[in-house]
Design an enzyme around this catalytic site. Structure first.
Site, short mmCIF file in Angstrom:
data_model
loop_
_atom_site.label_atom_id
_atom_site.label_comp_id
_atom_site.label_asym_id
_atom_site.label_seq_id
_atom_site.Cartn_x
_atom_site.Cartn_y
_atom_site.Cartn_z
N LYS A 1 -6.39 -7.69 -4.67
CA LYS A 1 -6.22 -8.87 -3.89
C LYS A 1 -7.55 -9.82 -3.81
CE LYS A 1 -3.14 -6.38 -0.87
NZ LYS A 1 -2.60 -5.56 0.27
N GLN B 1 -5.80 -3.11 4.97
CA GLN B 1 -4.95 -2.48 4.11
C GLN B 1 -4.53 -1.18 4.71
OE1 GLN B 1 -4.17 -3.51 0.90
NE2 GLN B 1 -3.13 -1.56 0.77
N ASP C 1 -0.42 -10.81 6.27
CA ASP C 1 0.67 -9.75 6.13
C ASP C 1 2.07 -9.70 6.69
OD1 ASP C 1 -0.31 -7.86 4.11
OD2 ASP C 1 -1.65 -6.73 5.77
N1 GUN Z 1 0.03 -1.12 2.10
C1 GUN Z 1 1.01 -1.10 1.10
N2 GUN Z 1 1.59 -2.21 1.20
C2 GUN Z 1 0.61 -3.37 2.08
C3 GUN Z 1 0.61 -4.42 2.22
O1 GUN Z 1 1.61 -5.47 1.69
N3 GUN Z 1 -0.24 -5.00 3.13
C4 GUN Z 1 -1.22 -4.18 3.47
N4 GUN Z 1 -2.04 -4.42 4.23
N5 GUN Z 1 -1.49 -2.88 3.47
C5 GUN Z 1 -0.27 -2.46 2.56
#
Ligand code: GUN
Length: 280
Positions: free
Chosen positions: A51, A95, A118
């Protein structure tokens, strides 16, 4: 059969994002994403690093907050409150999964909805339900983007989603519905699963089990989208779909890796760009 190239679609979308981020910068608006990670989950570390790389690639500033495993809910809420009020920060991403002692729901609810890139906050999930969203959930939005890139029609088609998670299955069903698909959601209690999946013109697998979707579950000519990120017995990354046996029955299929994965981060960057524009 055509393989859907998530990297190629991703590159095209990232080029557009990069140009827009640059234009904002020329107008004096920089774009910033805060990325929070708690603990030492190796998979989460890889996602977070990708990311941050994605941000760099499109000219966004990323700010990483790596907190120790023993961080309390209160400490995390304090950080999020600070980021909510920080004008350098357009988007906040925490996350998941969080360590078990942290109250995940309270944490998600504490992120300001206008910074929730998100789209996990109940305000944003509500907007998605109604269809007047500003942020789309990253994985489902990436899948819709790929289907559109390949001119795959959703309207009127039988769409079957396997999996009902809040992150993928449920919002995926909603976006397919908004694109006028006829949508069925299957899950662990679904009876006669393969009877349902064999109806699918578009099948989305978000199960979390390697080789779960086998060739006998596929209608000839179906479009198969594999959201899975599993490790097989040899430790190799693989999806939910038995790719080798399924591919010849499909019109289109996404590989793992190189399918849905790259798109998810790209849509996160797209949401961050939206947040930045809204924050001017
Ligand atoms: N864990 C698994 N997929 C995601 C996601 O799309 N965003 C976040 N923040 N955590 C995750």
């Amino acid at each position: 059969m055509q393989i859907i190239d998530g990297k190629a679609v991703s590159a095209a979308v990232r080029d557009r994002i990069k140009t827009e981020v640059e234009n904002l910068k020329n107008m004096g608006k920089e774009t910033g994403l805060a990325v929070i990670i708690v603990g030492n989950d190796p998979a989460s570390k890889v996602y977070v690093s990708n990311k941050k790389k994605g941000c760099e690639q499109v000219g966004m500033n990323s700010y990483e907050y790596a907190l120790p495993e023993e961080t309390t809910t209160e400490e995390l809420l304090e950080l999020i409150e600070k980021l909510n009020g920080d004008t350098k920060i357009d988007g906040i991403l925490c996350q998941l999964p969080l360590p078990r002692h942290i109250d995940e729901k309270t944490v998600i609810n504490s992120i300001a909805p206008q910074k929730d890139v998100d789209a996990f906050h109940p305000v944003n999930t509500g907007h998605i339900m109604i269809g007047d969203h500003s942020f789309l959930p990253c994985t489902p939005a990436g899948i819709i983007e790929m289907l559109k890139y390949y001119n795959i029609q959703i309207s009127g088609k039988e769409c079957v989603v396997i999996g009902r998670s809040n992150i993928v299955g449920k919002p995926m069903a909603m976006l397919l519905l908004q694109n006028s698909g006829t949508v069925t959601v299957c899950h662990s209690k679904t009876e006669n699963l393969s009877d349902v999946t064999r109806r699918a013109d578009i099948l989305v697998a978000a199960v979390g089990k390697a080789n779960f979707v086998t060739a006998d579950m596929i209608k000839d000519g179906a479009v198969v989208i594999d959201v899975g990120m599993n490790r097989n017995a040899e430790g190799k990354l693989c999806g939910d779909v038995d790719f080798e046996n399924v591919k010849d029955k499909c019109s289109y299929i996404t590989p793992v890796p190189g399918g849905v994965g790259p798109m998810t981060i790209t849509m996160l960057l797209n949401n961050t760009l939206t947040a930045s524009k809204n924050n001017m």
